[in-house]
Design a protein around this motif. Structure first.
Motif, PDB file in Angstrom:
ATOM      1  N   GLY A   1      31.859  36.966  34.881  1.00 58.34           N
ATOM      2  CA  GLY A   1      31.055  37.053  36.228  1.00 58.34           C
ATOM      3  C   GLY A   1      31.716  35.958  37.240  1.00 58.34           C
ATOM      4  N   LYS A   2      32.896  35.478  36.996  1.00 61.49           N
ATOM      5  CA  LYS A   2      33.638  34.665  37.895  1.00 61.49           C
ATOM      6  C   LYS A   2      34.885  35.531  38.350  1.00 61.49           C
ATOM      7  CE  LYS A   2      30.652  31.247  37.843  1.00 61.49           C
ATOM      8  NZ  LYS A   2      30.101  30.831  38.918  1.00 61.49           N
ATOM      9  N   ASP A   3      35.503  36.330  38.156  1.00 62.64           N
ATOM     10  CA  ASP A   3      36.562  37.026  38.445  1.00 62.64           C
ATOM     11  C   ASP A   3      36.383  37.421  40.020  1.00 62.64           C
ATOM     12  OD1 ASP A   3      38.963  38.442  38.913  1.00 62.64           O
ATOM     13  OD2 ASP A   3      38.597  39.777  37.202  1.00 62.64           O
ATOM     14  N   VAL A   4      37.045  36.569  40.914  1.00 65.88           N
ATOM     15  CA  VAL A   4      37.203  36.851  42.324  1.00 65.88           C
ATOM     16  C   VAL A   4      37.974  38.185  42.849  1.00 65.88           C
ATOM     17  CG1 VAL A   4      36.466  34.384  42.727  1.00 65.88           C
ATOM     18  CG2 VAL A   4      39.096  35.156  42.889  1.00 65.88           C
ATOM     19  N   THR A   5      38.559  38.881  41.875  1.00 63.72           N
ATOM     20  CA  THR A   5      39.445  39.834  42.327  1.00 63.72           C
ATOM     21  C   THR A   5      38.628  41.265  42.298  1.00 63.72           C
ATOM     22  OG1 THR A   5      40.367  40.330  39.962  1.00 63.72           O
ATOM     23  CG2 THR A   5      41.580  38.757  41.291  1.00 63.72           C
ATOM     24  N   VAL A   6      37.713  41.200  41.715  1.00 59.11           N
ATOM     25  CA  VAL A   6      36.596  42.313  41.993  1.00 59.11           C
ATOM     26  C   VAL A   6      35.473  41.826  42.544  1.00 59.11           C
ATOM     27  CG1 VAL A   6      37.742  43.251  39.765  1.00 59.11           C
ATOM     28  CG2 VAL A   6      35.868  41.790  39.496  1.00 59.11           C
ATOM     29  N   GLU A   7      34.817  43.012  42.791  1.00 53.76           N
ATOM     30  CA  GLU A   7      33.155  42.737  43.457  1.00 53.76           C
ATOM     31  C   GLU A   7      32.421  43.863  42.887  1.00 53.76           C
ATOM     32  OE1 GLU A   7      32.861  43.660  47.593  1.00 53.76           O
ATOM     33  OE2 GLU A   7      34.361  45.148  47.595  1.00 53.76           O
ATOM     34  N   LYS A   8      31.174  43.516  42.697  1.00 56.01           N
ATOM     35  CA  LYS A   8      30.008  44.195  42.023  1.00 56.01           C
ATOM     36  C   LYS A   8      29.540  45.265  43.268  1.00 56.01           C
ATOM     37  CE  LYS A   8      28.961  41.309  38.321  1.00 56.01           C
ATOM     38  NZ  LYS A   8      27.977  40.654  37.440  1.00 56.01           N
ATOM     39  N   VAL A   9      29.386  46.419  42.755  1.00 54.13           N
ATOM     40  CA  VAL A   9      29.271  47.716  43.941  1.00 54.13           C
ATOM     41  C   VAL A   9      27.941  48.378  43.133  1.00 54.13           C
ATOM     42  CG1 VAL A   9      29.569  49.315  45.188  1.00 54.13           C
ATOM     43  CG2 VAL A   9      31.281  47.399  45.024  1.00 54.13           C
ATOM     44  N   THR A  10      26.879  48.480  43.859  1.00 53.79           N
ATOM     45  CA  THR A  10      25.955  49.305  43.245  1.00 53.79           C
ATOM     46  C   THR A  10      25.943  50.899  43.770  1.00 53.79           C
ATOM     47  OG1 THR A  10      24.173  47.460  43.384  1.00 53.79           O
ATOM     48  CG2 THR A  10      23.343  49.808  43.227  1.00 53.79           C
ATOM     49  N   LYS A  11      25.960  51.624  42.999  1.00 56.87           N
ATOM     50  CA  LYS A  11      26.185  53.081  43.135  1.00 56.87           C
ATOM     51  C   LYS A  11      24.690  53.603  43.136  1.00 56.87           C
ATOM     52  CE  LYS A  11      28.353  57.132  41.436  1.00 56.87           C
ATOM     53  NZ  LYS A  11      29.113  57.781  40.011  1.00 56.87           N
TER      54      LYS A  11
ATOM     55  N   GLU B   1      25.450  49.644  38.541  1.00 60.63           N
ATOM     56  CA  GLU B   1      26.310  48.396  39.335  1.00 60.63           C
ATOM     57  C   GLU B   1      27.526  48.610  38.461  1.00 60.63           C
ATOM     58  OE1 GLU B   1      25.070  44.418  40.889  1.00 60.63           O
ATOM     59  OE2 GLU B   1      25.419  44.084  38.617  1.00 60.63           O
ATOM     60  N   LYS B   2      28.532  48.695  38.990  1.00 61.62           N
ATOM     61  CA  LYS B   2      29.952  48.685  38.705  1.00 61.62           C
ATOM     62  C   LYS B   2      31.028  47.534  39.591  1.00 61.62           C
ATOM     63  CE  LYS B   2      31.887  52.596  41.139  1.00 61.62           C
ATOM     64  NZ  LYS B   2      32.400  53.788  41.256  1.00 61.62           N
ATOM     65  N   GLU B   3      32.307  47.330  38.823  1.00 60.23           N
ATOM     66  CA  GLU B   3      32.963  46.303  39.409  1.00 60.23           C
ATOM     67  C   GLU B   3      34.117  47.179  40.066  1.00 60.23           C
ATOM     68  OE1 GLU B   3      34.067  43.514  36.423  1.00 60.23           O
ATOM     69  OE2 GLU B   3      32.633  42.142  36.676  1.00 60.23           O
ATOM     70  N   GLU B   4      34.299  46.799  41.225  1.00 60.25           N
ATOM     71  CA  GLU B   4      35.575  47.428  41.946  1.00 60.25           C
ATOM     72  C   GLU B   4      36.523  46.415  42.416  1.00 60.25           C
ATOM     73  OE1 GLU B   4      34.475  50.039  45.129  1.00 60.25           O
ATOM     74  OE2 GLU B   4      33.528  51.787  43.569  1.00 60.25           O
ATOM     75  N   PRO B   5      37.819  46.591  42.276  1.00 60.12           N
ATOM     76  CA  PRO B   5      39.082  45.784  42.735  1.00 60.12           C
ATOM     77  C   PRO B   5      39.060  45.571  44.326  1.00 60.12           C
ATOM     78  CG  PRO B   5      39.867  47.958  42.148  1.00 60.12           C
ATOM     79  CD  PRO B   5      38.747  47.735  41.688  1.00 60.12           C
ATOM     80  N   ARG B   6      39.145  44.281  44.700  1.00 60.46           N
ATOM     81  CA  ARG B   6      39.083  43.887  46.099  1.00 60.46           C
ATOM     82  C   ARG B   6      40.262  43.020  46.316  1.00 60.46           C
ATOM     83  NH1 ARG B   6      34.013  39.734  47.040  1.00 60.46           N
ATOM     84  NH2 ARG B   6      34.884  38.150  45.213  1.00 60.46           N
ATOM     85  N   ASP B   7      40.895  42.807  47.594  1.00 55.72           N
ATOM     86  CA  ASP B   7      41.970  42.237  48.064  1.00 55.72           C
ATOM     87  C   ASP B   7      41.902  40.665  47.483  1.00 55.72           C
ATOM     88  OD1 ASP B   7      43.344  44.126  49.059  1.00 55.72           O
ATOM     89  OD2 ASP B   7      42.692  43.784  51.111  1.00 55.72           O
ATOM     90  N   SER B   8      42.627  39.885  46.987  1.00 55.92           N
ATOM     91  CA  SER B   8      42.590  38.783  46.747  1.00 55.92           C
ATOM     92  C   SER B   8      44.052  37.953  46.355  1.00 55.92           C
ATOM     93  CB  SER B   8      41.707  38.520  45.072  1.00 55.92           C
ATOM     94  OG  SER B   8      41.936  37.239  44.607  1.00 55.92           O
ATOM     95  N   PHE B   9      44.227  36.777  46.518  1.00 55.92           N
ATOM     96  CA  PHE B   9      45.242  36.201  46.240  1.00 55.92           C
ATOM     97  C   PHE B   9      45.759  35.999  44.948  1.00 55.92           C
ATOM     98  CE2 PHE B   9      47.174  32.012  44.965  1.00 55.92           C
ATOM     99  CZ  PHE B   9      48.531  31.998  45.428  1.00 55.92           C
ATOM    100  N   PHE B  10      44.571  36.052  44.180  1.00 51.36           N
ATOM    101  CA  PHE B  10      45.010  35.917  42.559  1.00 51.36           C
ATOM    102  C   PHE B  10      45.104  37.401  42.005  1.00 51.36           C
ATOM    103  CE2 PHE B  10      42.424  32.296  43.615  1.00 51.36           C
ATOM    104  CZ  PHE B  10      43.145  31.331  42.720  1.00 51.36           C
ATOM    105  N   ARG B  11      44.634  38.220  42.747  1.00 51.97           N
ATOM    106  CA  ARG B  11      45.319  39.621  42.252  1.00 51.97           C
ATOM    107  C   ARG B  11      46.690  39.946  42.974  1.00 51.97           C
ATOM    108  NH1 ARG B  11      43.079  44.439  40.722  1.00 51.97           N
ATOM    109  NH2 ARG B  11      41.161  43.728  40.958  1.00 51.97           N
ATOM    110  N   GLY B  12      46.949  39.813  44.081  1.00 49.87           N
ATOM    111  CA  GLY B  12      48.341  40.146  44.595  1.00 49.87           C
ATOM    112  C   GLY B  12      49.481  39.162  44.286  1.00 49.87           C
ATOM    113  N   PHE B  13      49.103  37.843  44.066  1.00 51.71           N
ATOM    114  CA  PHE B  13      50.298  36.976  43.727  1.00 51.71           C
ATOM    115  C   PHE B  13      50.752  37.029  42.389  1.00 51.71           C
ATOM    116  CE2 PHE B  13      52.570  33.056  42.999  1.00 51.71           C
ATOM    117  CZ  PHE B  13      53.404  32.995  44.009  1.00 51.71           C
ATOM    118  N   PHE B  14      49.676  37.114  41.383  1.00 49.92           N
ATOM    119  CA  PHE B  14      50.042  37.147  40.167  1.00 49.92           C
ATOM    120  C   PHE B  14      50.099  38.393  39.559  1.00 49.92           C
ATOM    121  CE2 PHE B  14      48.062  32.760  41.054  1.00 49.92           C
ATOM    122  CZ  PHE B  14      49.217  32.010  40.449  1.00 49.92           C
ATOM    123  N   ARG B  15      50.935  39.209  40.117  1.00 45.91           N
ATOM    124  CA  ARG B  15      51.284  40.506  39.685  1.00 45.91           C
ATOM    125  C   ARG B  15      52.723  40.662  39.101  1.00 45.91           C
ATOM    126  NH1 ARG B  15      50.398  44.995  43.934  1.00 45.91           N
ATOM    127  NH2 ARG B  15      51.334  43.422  45.330  1.00 45.91           N
TER     128      ARG B  15
END
Length: 236
Positions: A188-198, A214-228
């Protein structure tokens, strides 16, 4: 540095053998040959210069390191913490030091989102090292050091740039590979995703009372973009 030898053409249907001049390398013009020899001699000196620069860089990096160590110690001083909460963060003496430092970099300022900032508060230091100390041109590694935090279990997140030279004449290099640490996010602490209610499709009172999935969808994040991880691209 002569021309690359070309493969002979396929024999024609009448079984004629290719002409001899088509299978032989064309001799360089004497002037071109002389210029190529001069280029080779120039590059020999260039290589000597590059080695000397690397050695000089190593010497001055070693001289600078004590000041970087002192800065890290100053920032980690718990007694200088602004409040009790700051004592558990990466830089107690100056909360958010590395967040501000990264946001002042033009290449990163637009990539740090508001949900990244609380995570970066647990960063205690960022260091740089070489992939190969005997040849600095092979690339470098950036290491983000973290104190224990509620977001992930890693104490260190690294990004490695493995580089090779494309052309000694233009100075162009190619990143053969970029490696990055896999972030081990806590539940529940992954800041690279957000919970969205369908939303539930259809109308009526019964449907309105039902909760959407409720599902998780990717979102912009320094931790997503930089550590690729990337494979092979050019840098000029």
């Amino acid at each position: 540095m002569g021309k690359k030898k070309t493969e002979p053409e396929e024999p024609k249907s009448n079984n004629e053998e290719p002409k001899a001049e088509e299978t032989e390398d064309k001799e360089d013009d004497p002037l071109i040959k002389e210029l190529k020899e001069l280029d080779d001699k120039y590059l020999e000196v260039e290589r000597e210069y590059e080695k000397a620069v690397q050695e000089l860089q190593k010497q001055f990096t070693a001289k600078q390191q004590p000041f970087l160590d002192q800065r890290s110690n100053v920032l980690a001083n718990v007694e200088a913490a602004q409040d009790e909460e700051a004592k558990s963060k990466g830089t107690p003496a100056l909360l958010g030091f590395w967040t501000k430092a990264l946001k002042n970099l033009p290449a990163l300022e637009d990539h740090i989102e508001e949900w990244d900032e609380p995570v970066l508060e647990y960063c205690k230091d960022i260091t740089k090292s070489w992939i190969d100390d005997s040849d600095l041109a092979k690339g470098f590694k950036l290491s983000f050091h973290f104190v224990e935090n509620p977001y992930f279990t890693n104490t260190e997140l690294c990004k490695e740039y493995h580089v090779t030279e494309v052309s000694p004449y233009t100075g162009e290099v190619s990143a053969k590979e970029i490696k990055a640490t896999t972030i081990e996010w806590k539940p529940g602490k992954d800041v690279t995703v957000e919970k969205v209610t369908k939303k539930v499709k259809g109308g009526g009172a019964k449907k309105a009372k039902q909760k959407g999935k409720e599902k998780e969808e990717p979102r912009d994040s320094f931790f997503r973009g930089f550590f690729r991880v990337f494979l092979s691209f050019h840098i000029v």
